[in-house]
Design a protein around this motif. Structure first.
Motif, PDB file in Angstrom:
ATOM      1  N   GLY A 264      28.077  40.330  47.765  1.00 28.66           N
ATOM      2  CA  GLY A 264      28.198  39.043  47.308  1.00 28.66           C
ATOM      3  C   GLY A 264      29.519  38.642  47.404  1.00 28.66           C
ATOM      4  O   GLY A 264      30.060  37.529  47.952  1.00 28.66           O
ATOM      5  N   VAL A 265      30.638  39.459  46.668  1.00 28.24           N
ATOM      6  CA  VAL A 265      31.971  38.902  46.959  1.00 28.24           C
ATOM      7  C   VAL A 265      32.799  40.313  47.365  1.00 28.24           C
ATOM      8  O   VAL A 265      32.476  41.457  46.493  1.00 28.24           O
ATOM      9  N   VAL A 266      33.444  40.093  48.259  1.00 25.25           N
ATOM     10  CA  VAL A 266      34.643  41.198  48.540  1.00 25.25           C
ATOM     11  C   VAL A 266      35.887  40.808  48.557  1.00 25.25           C
ATOM     12  O   VAL A 266      36.256  39.730  49.198  1.00 25.25           O
ATOM     13  N   ALA A 267      36.726  41.050  47.699  1.00 19.79           N
ATOM     14  CA  ALA A 267      38.210  40.814  47.296  1.00 19.79           C
ATOM     15  C   ALA A 267      39.010  42.010  47.749  1.00 19.79           C
ATOM     16  O   ALA A 267      39.009  43.187  47.325  1.00 19.79           O
ATOM     17  N   VAL A 268      39.989  41.645  49.067  1.00 17.80           N
ATOM     18  CA  VAL A 268      40.523  42.670  49.811  1.00 17.80           C
ATOM     19  C   VAL A 268      42.105  42.376  49.305  1.00 17.80           C
ATOM     20  O   VAL A 268      42.564  41.274  49.946  1.00 17.80           O
ATOM     21  N   GLU A 269      42.704  43.321  48.684  1.00 16.56           N
ATOM     22  CA  GLU A 269      44.300  43.085  48.662  1.00 16.56           C
ATOM     23  C   GLU A 269      44.775  41.785  48.290  1.00 16.56           C
ATOM     24  O   GLU A 269      45.313  41.240  48.780  1.00 16.56           O
ATOM     25  N   THR A 270      44.026  41.105  46.951  1.00 10.22           N
ATOM     26  CA  THR A 270      44.391  39.756  46.690  1.00 10.22           C
ATOM     27  C   THR A 270      44.478  39.897  45.149  1.00 10.22           C
ATOM     28  O   THR A 270      44.343  40.880  44.393  1.00 10.22           O
ATOM     29  N   TRP A 271      44.704  38.719  44.697  1.00  9.65           N
ATOM     30  CA  TRP A 271      44.682  38.334  43.316  1.00  9.65           C
ATOM     31  C   TRP A 271      43.543  37.441  42.971  1.00  9.65           C
ATOM     32  O   TRP A 271      43.356  36.304  43.342  1.00  9.65           O
ATOM     33  N   ALA A 272      42.595  37.949  42.337  1.00  3.76           N
ATOM     34  CA  ALA A 272      41.187  37.412  42.387  1.00  3.76           C
ATOM     35  C   ALA A 272      40.630  37.070  40.977  1.00  3.76           C
ATOM     36  O   ALA A 272      40.917  37.699  40.292  1.00  3.76           O
ATOM     37  N   ARG A 273      40.080  36.095  41.159  1.00 10.00           N
ATOM     38  CA  ARG A 273      39.276  35.860  39.818  1.00 10.00           C
ATOM     39  C   ARG A 273      38.052  35.325  39.943  1.00 10.00           C
ATOM     40  O   ARG A 273      37.638  34.272  40.823  1.00 10.00           O
ATOM     41  N   ILE A 274      36.873  35.953  39.662  1.00 14.60           N
ATOM     42  CA  ILE A 274      35.631  35.712  39.762  1.00 14.60           C
ATOM     43  C   ILE A 274      34.789  35.465  38.468  1.00 14.60           C
ATOM     44  O   ILE A 274      34.703  36.467  37.468  1.00 14.60           O
ATOM     45  N   THR A 275      34.568  34.464  38.055  1.00 13.67           N
ATOM     46  CA  THR A 275      34.189  34.030  36.701  1.00 13.67           C
ATOM     47  C   THR A 275      33.117  33.025  36.942  1.00 13.67           C
ATOM     48  O   THR A 275      32.684  32.259  37.452  1.00 13.67           O
ATOM     49  N   ASN A 276      31.967  33.153  35.414  1.00 16.24           N
ATOM     50  CA  ASN A 276      30.903  32.329  35.237  1.00 16.24           C
ATOM     51  C   ASN A 276      30.158  32.150  36.489  1.00 16.24           C
ATOM     52  O   ASN A 276      29.488  31.073  36.887  1.00 16.24           O
ATOM     53  N   CYS A 277      29.908  33.335  37.297  1.00 19.29           N
ATOM     54  CA  CYS A 277      28.925  33.312  38.577  1.00 19.29           C
ATOM     55  C   CYS A 277      27.814  34.290  38.340  1.00 19.29           C
ATOM     56  O   CYS A 277      27.608  35.163  37.371  1.00 19.29           O
ATOM     57  N   GLN A 278      26.614  33.924  39.123  1.00 19.55           N
ATOM     58  CA  GLN A 278      25.488  34.705  39.046  1.00 19.55           C
ATOM     59  C   GLN A 278      25.422  35.295  40.441  1.00 19.55           C
ATOM     60  O   GLN A 278      25.343  34.640  41.539  1.00 19.55           O
ATOM     61  N   ILE A 279      25.412  36.449  40.668  1.00 20.29           N
ATOM     62  CA  ILE A 279      25.304  37.245  41.791  1.00 20.29           C
ATOM     63  C   ILE A 279      24.370  38.269  41.760  1.00 20.29           C
ATOM     64  O   ILE A 279      24.047  39.131  41.155  1.00 20.29           O
ATOM     65  N   PHE A 280      23.013  37.951  42.889  1.00 20.14           N
ATOM     66  CA  PHE A 280      21.995  38.955  42.787  1.00 20.14           C
ATOM     67  C   PHE A 280      21.226  38.741  44.254  1.00 20.14           C
ATOM     68  O   PHE A 280      21.574  38.202  45.098  1.00 20.14           O
ATOM     69  N   ASP A 281      20.260  40.001  44.306  1.00 25.19           N
ATOM     70  CA  ASP A 281      19.579  40.191  45.476  1.00 25.19           C
ATOM     71  C   ASP A 281      20.493  40.363  46.717  1.00 25.19           C
ATOM     72  O   ASP A 281      19.943  39.932  47.836  1.00 25.19           O
ATOM     73  N   VAL A 282      21.497  41.091  46.656  1.00 27.03           N
ATOM     74  CA  VAL A 282      22.367  41.464  47.890  1.00 27.03           C
ATOM     75  C   VAL A 282      21.935  42.900  48.222  1.00 27.03           C
ATOM     76  O   VAL A 282      21.440  43.605  47.401  1.00 27.03           O
ATOM     77  N   THR A 283      22.159  43.392  49.456  1.00 29.94           N
ATOM     78  CA  THR A 283      21.417  44.628  50.008  1.00 29.94           C
ATOM     79  C   THR A 283      22.426  45.742  49.500  1.00 29.94           C
ATOM     80  O   THR A 283      22.218  47.038  49.507  1.00 29.94           O
ATOM     81  N   ILE A 284      23.637  45.325  49.345  1.00 28.73           N
ATOM     82  CA  ILE A 284      24.788  46.680  48.900  1.00 28.73           C
ATOM     83  C   ILE A 284      25.277  46.429  47.687  1.00 28.73           C
ATOM     84  O   ILE A 284      24.935  46.735  46.608  1.00 28.73           O
TER      85      ILE A 284
END
Length: 374
Positions: A264-284
């Motif tokens: 769904g989300v890949v955060a690579v060597e960053t300053w990340a904020r992932i908030t109030n989200c729905q993440i579903f039915d991905v394969t990995i």
């Protein structure tokens, strides 16, 4: 004669089989109702002298302003309308001065709208509830956002001619919006409700806020009523937050893997904020925080207020040197672990810190939490 009959029979069967064959149809993603739920929040059966309050649960940034939102506090001795709220701001994480509030809000509002802020400078906010006797709750739930120029995105607009500067001239896709915004030092994308069939790549300093209706009014923003959903025809990761030191992330969007995309989300060597989200039915993986340990790179991230469900692998994966806060989420019904580290490391004068608070982690195929350190 027998050999000829067998050959003729095989040829007839081959023709019949070809006549019945229908090429497989590639799946076309459609808008899907996301799973609901949230974390523990401020639930408690204990009795306190101060209000029971879960702190900030929404922080939206625009051009020179931020809008801070929260749920109403409760108290054992006073009615909700008797409570007030104090807003504390800082330019650095954890540096709020709790002896002097920057703003006080009366009980008739659950919102603080702060204008006149410098673009490009991140704001770290904490809100606390106060009763009439001056008893203040001690929460330190901190949210960060960066005021920056706004670019509007609305899938219903024309794919040509938009410049994103106003709701009427909104870009029609995130790909177009990102491409046109690369020269900016930072940008806040305000994205209206709808289904967007595209992968998203955000450069450092780019932030995507969903949940808007066509008016893009901040007070009308509601991620549940105005569903902003992303899906893809391709198996690649749905959202990538690219390396950099500026705050980058997503808020109030739905990521529907539909059994097609990998993570769904890949955060690579960053300053990340992932908030109030729905993440579903991905394969990995639902969410992956990653850095290259051998180069001494780090990843900082906050995952808060999200539902991560039905992933074919882990709900959350951490790999490398990380400073990660996982707070107030539901991580459930994933095939493997709810939260897993594929080696959390320290080195190169860098330390890792993983904080996991107020989450509901259940019904995963393997351990709820499995952290391996090296």
């Amino acid at each position: 004669m027998t050999r000829f009959s067998c050959f003729l029979l095989a040829f007839i069967l081959l023709l019949a089989g070809c006549g019945r064959f229908t090429p497989p149809v590639e799946p076309i993603p459609t808008e899907v109702t996301p799973p609901d739920g949230d974390g523990v929040g401020s639930s408690s059966q204990n009795v306190f002298e101060y209000p029971l309050f879960g702190g900030i649960d929404d922080l939206l940034a625009g051009d020179g302003w931020v809008r801070i939102g929260w749920e109403t506090a409760s108290d054992n001795d006073f009615e909700p309308e008797e409570l007030s709220y104090r807003v504390y701001l800082a330019l650095d994480s954890g540096h709020q001065d709790f002896s002097i509030p920057d703003l006080e809000i009366s009980s008739d509002s659950n919102v603080a709208f702060i204008e006149g802020l410098a673009n490009g400078t991140a704001i770290h906010a904490v809100v606390r509830a106060v009763d009439p006797l001056g008893n203040e709750d001690p929460n330190e739930v901190e949210w960060a956002a960066t005021p920056n120029p706004v670019r509007y995105v609305n899938h219903a607009t024309s794919p040509v001619g938009g410049n994103g500067l106003t709701p009427e001239t909104a870009f029609s896709s995130m790909g177009q919006a990102v491409g046109e915004s690369i020269p900016l030092e930072g940008v806040n994308f305000h994205v209206s409700a709808g289904l967007y069939l595209e992968n998203v790549f955000l450069f450092s300093g780019m932030f995507l806020y969903g949940g808007f209706d066509a008016s893009f009014a901040p007070d009308a923003r509601n991620g549940e009523l105005n569903l902003t959903q992303f899906a893809s025809l391709f198996s690649t990761d749905l959202v990538i937050l690219s390396p950099g030191h500026l705050l980058t992330g997503i808020d109030s969007i739905s990521l529907s893997g539909q059994g097609i995309v990998e993570s769904g989300v890949v955060a690579v060597e960053t300053w990340a904020r992932i908030t109030n989200c729905q993440i579903f039915d991905v394969t990995i993986h639902g969410v992956e925080f990653r850095s290259d340990f051998f180069d001494g790179d780090t990843v900082d991230g906050t995952l808060r207020g999200c539902v991560i469900e039905g992933c074919g692998g882990e709900g959350v994966v951490i790999d490398g040197i990380g400073n990660i806060l996982i707070d107030n989420n539901q991580i459930r019904s994933n095939l493997n672990e709810g939260i897993e580290s594929q080696w959390i490391r320290s080195g190169f004068e860098q330390e890792s810190r993983i904080e996991i608070t107020r989450n509901i982690i259940r019904d995963n195929g393997d351990e709820g939490i499995d952290l391996d350190c090296a």
